[in-house]
Enzyme design. Structure first.
Site, PDB file in Angstrom:
ATOM      1  N   THR A   1     -24.169  19.268  93.348  1.00  0.00           N
ATOM      2  CA  THR A   1     -24.116  17.912  93.897  1.00  0.00           C
ATOM      3  C   THR A   1     -23.001  17.056  93.291  1.00  0.00           C
ATOM      4  O   THR A   1     -22.627  17.241  92.124  1.00  0.00           O
ATOM      5  CB  THR A   1     -25.462  17.206  93.638  1.00  0.00           C
TER       6      THR A   1
ATOM      7  N   GLU B   1     -23.500  14.255  92.342  1.00  0.00           N
ATOM      8  CA  GLU B   1     -24.119  13.511  91.241  1.00  0.00           C
ATOM      9  C   GLU B   1     -23.660  14.061  89.883  1.00  0.00           C
ATOM     10  O   GLU B   1     -23.818  13.405  88.860  1.00  0.00           O
ATOM     11  CB  GLU B   1     -25.645  13.591  91.335  1.00  0.00           C
TER      12      GLU B   1
ATOM     13  N   TYR C   1     -31.930  13.720  87.289  1.00  0.00           N
ATOM     14  CA  TYR C   1     -31.600  14.635  88.386  1.00  0.00           C
ATOM     15  C   TYR C   1     -30.212  15.248  88.154  1.00  0.00           C
ATOM     16  O   TYR C   1     -30.038  16.474  88.213  1.00  0.00           O
ATOM     17  CB  TYR C   1     -31.635  13.867  89.718  1.00  0.00           C
TER      18      TYR C   1
ATOM     19  N   LYS D   1     -29.300  19.162  87.431  1.00  0.00           N
ATOM     20  CA  LYS D   1     -28.372  19.889  88.315  1.00  0.00           C
ATOM     21  C   LYS D   1     -27.161  20.417  87.531  1.00  0.00           C
ATOM     22  O   LYS D   1     -26.521  21.391  87.931  1.00  0.00           O
ATOM     23  CB  LYS D   1     -27.926  18.980  89.456  1.00  0.00           C
TER      24      LYS D   1
HETATM   25  P1  NAP Z   1     -34.713  17.386 100.599  1.00  0.00           P
HETATM   26  O1  NAP Z   1     -34.720  16.978 102.031  1.00  0.00           O
HETATM   27  O2  NAP Z   1     -35.351  16.510  99.575  1.00  0.00           O
HETATM   28  O3  NAP Z   1     -35.419  18.837 100.545  1.00  0.00           O
HETATM   29  C1  NAP Z   1     -35.777  19.414  99.316  1.00  0.00           C
HETATM   30  C2  NAP Z   1     -36.563  20.663  99.607  1.00  0.00           C
HETATM   31  O4  NAP Z   1     -36.976  21.240  98.355  1.00  0.00           O
HETATM   32  C3  NAP Z   1     -37.865  20.433 100.402  1.00  0.00           C
HETATM   33  O5  NAP Z   1     -38.069  21.540 101.234  1.00  0.00           O
HETATM   34  C4  NAP Z   1     -38.927  20.394  99.319  1.00  0.00           C
HETATM   35  O6  NAP Z   1     -40.209  20.732  99.772  1.00  0.00           O
HETATM   36  C5  NAP Z   1     -38.385  21.484  98.406  1.00  0.00           C
HETATM   37  N1  NAP Z   1     -38.920  21.441  97.053  1.00  0.00           N
HETATM   38  C6  NAP Z   1     -38.973  20.402  96.185  1.00  0.00           C
HETATM   39  N2  NAP Z   1     -39.507  20.781  95.022  1.00  0.00           N
HETATM   40  C7  NAP Z   1     -39.815  22.092  95.150  1.00  0.00           C
HETATM   41  C8  NAP Z   1     -40.420  23.055  94.304  1.00  0.00           C
HETATM   42  N3  NAP Z   1     -40.823  22.751  93.063  1.00  0.00           N
HETATM   43  N4  NAP Z   1     -40.587  24.310  94.771  1.00  0.00           N
HETATM   44  C9  NAP Z   1     -40.200  24.645  96.026  1.00  0.00           C
HETATM   45  N5  NAP Z   1     -39.645  23.775  96.893  1.00  0.00           N
HETATM   46  C10 NAP Z   1     -39.452  22.522  96.443  1.00  0.00           C
HETATM   47  O7  NAP Z   1     -33.238  17.670 100.108  1.00  0.00           O
HETATM   48  P2  NAP Z   1     -31.910  17.973 100.967  1.00  0.00           P
HETATM   49  O8  NAP Z   1     -31.234  16.694 101.255  1.00  0.00           O
HETATM   50  O9  NAP Z   1     -32.244  18.914 102.045  1.00  0.00           O
HETATM   51  O10 NAP Z   1     -31.022  18.705  99.867  1.00  0.00           O
HETATM   52  C11 NAP Z   1     -31.065  20.116  99.699  1.00  0.00           C
HETATM   53  C12 NAP Z   1     -30.525  20.464  98.330  1.00  0.00           C
HETATM   54  O11 NAP Z   1     -29.184  20.013  98.210  1.00  0.00           O
HETATM   55  C13 NAP Z   1     -31.268  19.833  97.165  1.00  0.00           C
HETATM   56  O12 NAP Z   1     -31.243  20.752  96.103  1.00  0.00           O
HETATM   57  C14 NAP Z   1     -30.449  18.615  96.798  1.00  0.00           C
HETATM   58  O13 NAP Z   1     -30.638  18.275  95.446  1.00  0.00           O
HETATM   59  C15 NAP Z   1     -29.055  19.135  97.093  1.00  0.00           C
HETATM   60  N6  NAP Z   1     -28.059  18.144  97.507  1.00  0.00           N
HETATM   61  C16 NAP Z   1     -28.330  17.297  98.542  1.00  0.00           C
HETATM   62  C17 NAP Z   1     -27.346  16.422  98.969  1.00  0.00           C
HETATM   63  C18 NAP Z   1     -27.592  15.462 100.107  1.00  0.00           C
HETATM   64  O14 NAP Z   1     -26.846  14.489 100.217  1.00  0.00           O
HETATM   65  N7  NAP Z   1     -28.552  15.731 100.975  1.00  0.00           N
HETATM   66  C19 NAP Z   1     -26.094  16.418  98.329  1.00  0.00           C
HETATM   67  C20 NAP Z   1     -25.862  17.319  97.305  1.00  0.00           C
HETATM   68  C21 NAP Z   1     -26.844  18.191  96.904  1.00  0.00           C
HETATM   69  P3  NAP Z   1     -41.174  19.637 100.462  1.00  0.00           P
HETATM   70  O15 NAP Z   1     -40.704  19.519 101.893  1.00  0.00           O
HETATM   71  O16 NAP Z   1     -42.513  20.256 100.334  1.00  0.00           O
HETATM   72  O17 NAP Z   1     -41.003  18.365  99.701  1.00  0.00           O
HETATM   73  N1  GDD Z   2     -32.540   5.206  97.882  1.00  0.00           N
HETATM   74  C1  GDD Z   2     -32.047   3.963  97.848  1.00  0.00           C
HETATM   75  N2  GDD Z   2     -32.852   2.929  98.248  1.00  0.00           N
HETATM   76  N3  GDD Z   2     -30.776   3.781  97.441  1.00  0.00           N
HETATM   77  C2  GDD Z   2     -30.295   2.512  97.453  1.00  0.00           C
HETATM   78  C3  GDD Z   2     -31.055   1.424  97.867  1.00  0.00           C
HETATM   79  C4  GDD Z   2     -32.407   1.635  98.268  1.00  0.00           C
HETATM   80  O1  GDD Z   2     -33.130   0.713  98.627  1.00  0.00           O
HETATM   81  N4  GDD Z   2     -30.276   0.318  97.791  1.00  0.00           N
HETATM   82  C5  GDD Z   2     -29.087   0.694  97.359  1.00  0.00           C
HETATM   83  N5  GDD Z   2     -29.090   2.035  97.129  1.00  0.00           N
HETATM   84  C6  GDD Z   2     -27.964   2.806  96.585  1.00  0.00           C
HETATM   85  C7  GDD Z   2     -28.339   3.696  95.396  1.00  0.00           C
HETATM   86  O2  GDD Z   2     -28.417   2.907  94.203  1.00  0.00           O
HETATM   87  C8  GDD Z   2     -27.172   4.681  95.421  1.00  0.00           C
HETATM   88  O3  GDD Z   2     -26.069   4.140  94.740  1.00  0.00           O
HETATM   89  C9  GDD Z   2     -26.830   4.795  96.899  1.00  0.00           C
HETATM   90  O4  GDD Z   2     -27.493   3.701  97.559  1.00  0.00           O
HETATM   91  C10 GDD Z   2     -27.269   6.106  97.548  1.00  0.00           C
HETATM   92  O5  GDD Z   2     -28.631   6.327  97.217  1.00  0.00           O
HETATM   93  P1  GDD Z   2     -29.476   7.522  97.882  1.00  0.00           P
HETATM   94  O6  GDD Z   2     -29.370   7.449  99.348  1.00  0.00           O
HETATM   95  O7  GDD Z   2     -30.825   7.492  97.269  1.00  0.00           O
HETATM   96  O8  GDD Z   2     -28.663   8.822  97.472  1.00  0.00           O
HETATM   97  P2  GDD Z   2     -28.018   9.288  96.091  1.00  0.00           P
HETATM   98  O9  GDD Z   2     -26.526   9.143  96.224  1.00  0.00           O
HETATM   99  O10 GDD Z   2     -28.654   8.649  94.924  1.00  0.00           O
HETATM  100  O11 GDD Z   2     -28.424  10.825  96.047  1.00  0.00           O
HETATM  101  C11 GDD Z   2     -28.264  11.650  97.189  1.00  0.00           C
HETATM  102  O12 GDD Z   2     -26.983  12.228  97.209  1.00  0.00           O
HETATM  103  C12 GDD Z   2     -26.714  13.120  96.109  1.00  0.00           C
HETATM  104  C13 GDD Z   2     -25.283  13.618  96.286  1.00  0.00           C
HETATM  105  O13 GDD Z   2     -24.382  12.689  95.790  1.00  0.00           O
HETATM  106  C14 GDD Z   2     -29.371  12.704  97.149  1.00  0.00           C
HETATM  107  O14 GDD Z   2     -29.371  13.410  98.363  1.00  0.00           O
HETATM  108  C15 GDD Z   2     -29.151  13.694  96.030  1.00  0.00           C
HETATM  109  O15 GDD Z   2     -30.088  14.757  96.138  1.00  0.00           O
HETATM  110  C16 GDD Z   2     -27.730  14.251  96.147  1.00  0.00           C
HETATM  111  O16 GDD Z   2     -27.474  15.155  95.105  1.00  0.00           O
END
Ligand code: NAP
Ligand code: GDD
Length: 403
Positions: free
Chosen positions: A132, A134, A156, A160
């Site tokens: 990520t 992050e 987190y 990671k």
């Molecule tokens: P998400 O929607 O939160 O999905 C996470 C998945 O992991 C869900 O299926 C959840 O199951 C499962 N899970 C959580 N804890 C688990 C455990 N202990 N054992 C088995 N399964 C578990 O996340 P996403 O946005 O699809 O992201 C997928 C991956 O990419 C994550 O690893 C995230 O950290 C990473 N990532 C995401 C982003 C982004 O912007 N989306 C960016 C960079 C990296 P449940 O449905 O039961 O909760």
């Molecule tokens: N969730 C949330 N809720 N975020 C807020 C809010 C709020 O009400 N208001 C402002 N934010 C700001 C957060 O402080 C952060 O700076 C930004 O919006 C994005 O927040 P999220 O959408 O929660 O995502 P994230 O960037 O913290 O994390 C996501 O992206 C990562 C990759 O950069 C997640 O998907 C992570 O799993 C992933 O690794």
């Protein structure tokens, strides 16, 4: 036929990736957690009755905190490719559940890699780790690429970081085909409701239909490089198809603020937002409502995930008259800042440089930031209209809008 095992298949990326791999002819196995209520909504459209012939989609109960279970599943499935997407993926929640986040996100990755080794599969299984942006956290240079030093800013991010390095280490120590996809934020209509993108588009849709009055947000200045999940899962697959296992940054190369995101989402329903005040006193106020016809019912239309039909009762009357009927007017304060959403340590700005992915993988995003927001608002309008229909018919509608 190639076999893929996806952890986190019930999540946003898991669902899109499963659909993508099935489209490429794979047999797809997913690991889902046992939960007290159904958690397979994102992949229900892929489900196949196991009694049918030529079934290519399978689900297994499992958890990244349970090593014996992971070993058994890997042994049973004998996958060619493993995509480790499962994680406690919410940054803010990781401050409250730091130990669990480390267990699932860091040690979970180790458990899977060990399963591969224990089962003597290290020489032929390809492993993708959902790393990520992050990891860059308090960014050391702009934009960020594969060479940018890491500085995670949350439990987190730190978990990671372990997962990232254990993949690199197992690649170097045991010659395993392990790759990190360092993905920047990616969203979609099936994004979890408490990530800021979906929280905004959902609130905008609900406000349009009179189901919600206000949206409370945290840091409006935060900037992210936001892409569409559908584009990003394609990159995951490409990463595992290369000759050599390597790590790749995947990003759009555009950064936008939360404030900008809010403005575009409201524009999608024909409302302009003006920002007044500063700091925790800043407010988003509707300055203008245009007589705009906003289509309802477009959740990635024509594609597998959520391509539902337009709700009949909203087909033709989604115009400015909705605002009048539902009482959203110029001058309304629709966004306020609530410090409870501030993070103990924040990642202020992320901007990715995906030159390597473009050059080596031939990857580039196809869905723009504006198109992504538009599709999210449309899908949320469809969902809100369902709630509205229930409410108008006298049924109780739960309001969990400001999580
Ligand atoms: P998400 O929607 O939160 O999905 C996470 C998945 O992991 C869900 O299926 C959840 O199951 C499962 N899970 C959580 N804890 C688990 C455990 N202990 N054992 C088995 N399964 C578990 O996340 P996403 O946005 O699809 O992201 C997928 C991956 O990419 C994550 O690893 C995230 O950290 C990473 N990532 C995401 C982003 C982004 O912007 N989306 C960016 C960079 C990296 P449940 O449905 O039961 O909760
Ligand atoms: N969730 C949330 N809720 N975020 C807020 C809010 C709020 O009400 N208001 C402002 N934010 C700001 C957060 O402080 C952060 O700076 C930004 O919006 C994005 O927040 P999220 O959408 O929660 O995502 P994230 O960037 O913290 O994390 C996501 O992206 C990562 C990759 O950069 C997640 O998907 C992570 O799993 C992933 O690794």
């Amino acid at each position: 036929m190639k076999k893929a095992l996806i952890t986190g298949i019930t999540g946003q990326d898991g669902a899109y990736l499963a659909e993508y791999l099935l489209g490429r002819g794979y047999e797809v196995h997913g690991i889902k957690r046992r939960s007290s209520s159904l958690n397979t909504g994102r992949v229900d459209h892929l489900y196949q009755d196991p009694h049918e012939e030529n079934v290519r989609f399978f689900m297994h109960y499992g958890d990244l905190t349970d090593a014996t279970n992971l070993i058994r599943i890997v042994q049973e499935v004998q996958p060619d490719e493993i995509y480790n997407l499962a994680a406690q993926s919410h940054v803010m929640v990781s401050f409250e559940t730091a130990e669990y986040t480390a267990n699932a996100d860091a040690l979970g990755t180790l458990r899977l890699l060990e399963a591969i080794r224990i089962l003597d599969m290290a020489d032929h299984v390809r492993f993708y780790q959902a790393s990520t942006s992050e990891l860059f956290g308090k960014v050391q240079s702009v934009p960020q690429n594969e060479k940018t030093p890491f500085y995670p800013r949350s439990p987190y991010g730190v978990a990671k970081l372990y997962a990232y390095w254990i993949c690199v280490n197992y690649r170097e120590a045991y010659n395993m085909f392990t790759c990190n996809g360092i993905l920047f934020n990616h969203e979609s209509p099936i994004r979890g409701e408490t990530f800021v993108s979906r929280k905004i588009t959902r609130a905008v849709a609900r406000m349009k239909l009179g189901l919600q009055k206000k949206l409370y947000l945290g840091n409006l200045d935060a900037k992210r490089d936001w892409g569409h999940a559908k584009d990003f899962v394609r990159a995951m697959w490409l990463i595992l198809q290369q000759k050599k296992p390597e790590d790749y940054v995947v990003a759009t190369g555009e950064s936008h603020s939360v404030r900008e995101f809010v403005g575009l989402a409201f524009r999608e329903i024909g409302a302009e937002i003006e920002w007044r005040g500063s700091g925790i006193e800043e407010k988003g106020i509707i300055s203008e409502i245009r007589d705009q016809r906003s289509e309802v019912g477009g959740r990635d239309q024509g594609e597998g995930i959520g391509g539902a039909a337009k709700p009949r009762h909203l087909k033709s009357d989604a115009t400015a008259s909705d605002f009048r009927k539902r009482a959203l007017r110029a001058g309304d304060v629709v966004v306020e800042v609530d410090p409870r959403y501030f993070r103990p340590t924040e990642v202020d700005e992320l901007l990715g440089d995906a030159s390597k992915a473009r050059k080596v993988l031939g990857w580039e995003p196809r869905i723009s930031f504006e198109e992504m927001i538009s599709s999210m608002v449309k899908a949320d309008l469809e969902e809100a209209s369902r709630d509205q229909l229930c409410k108008d018919s006298g049924y109780r509608v739960l309001n969990y809008s400001n999580e």
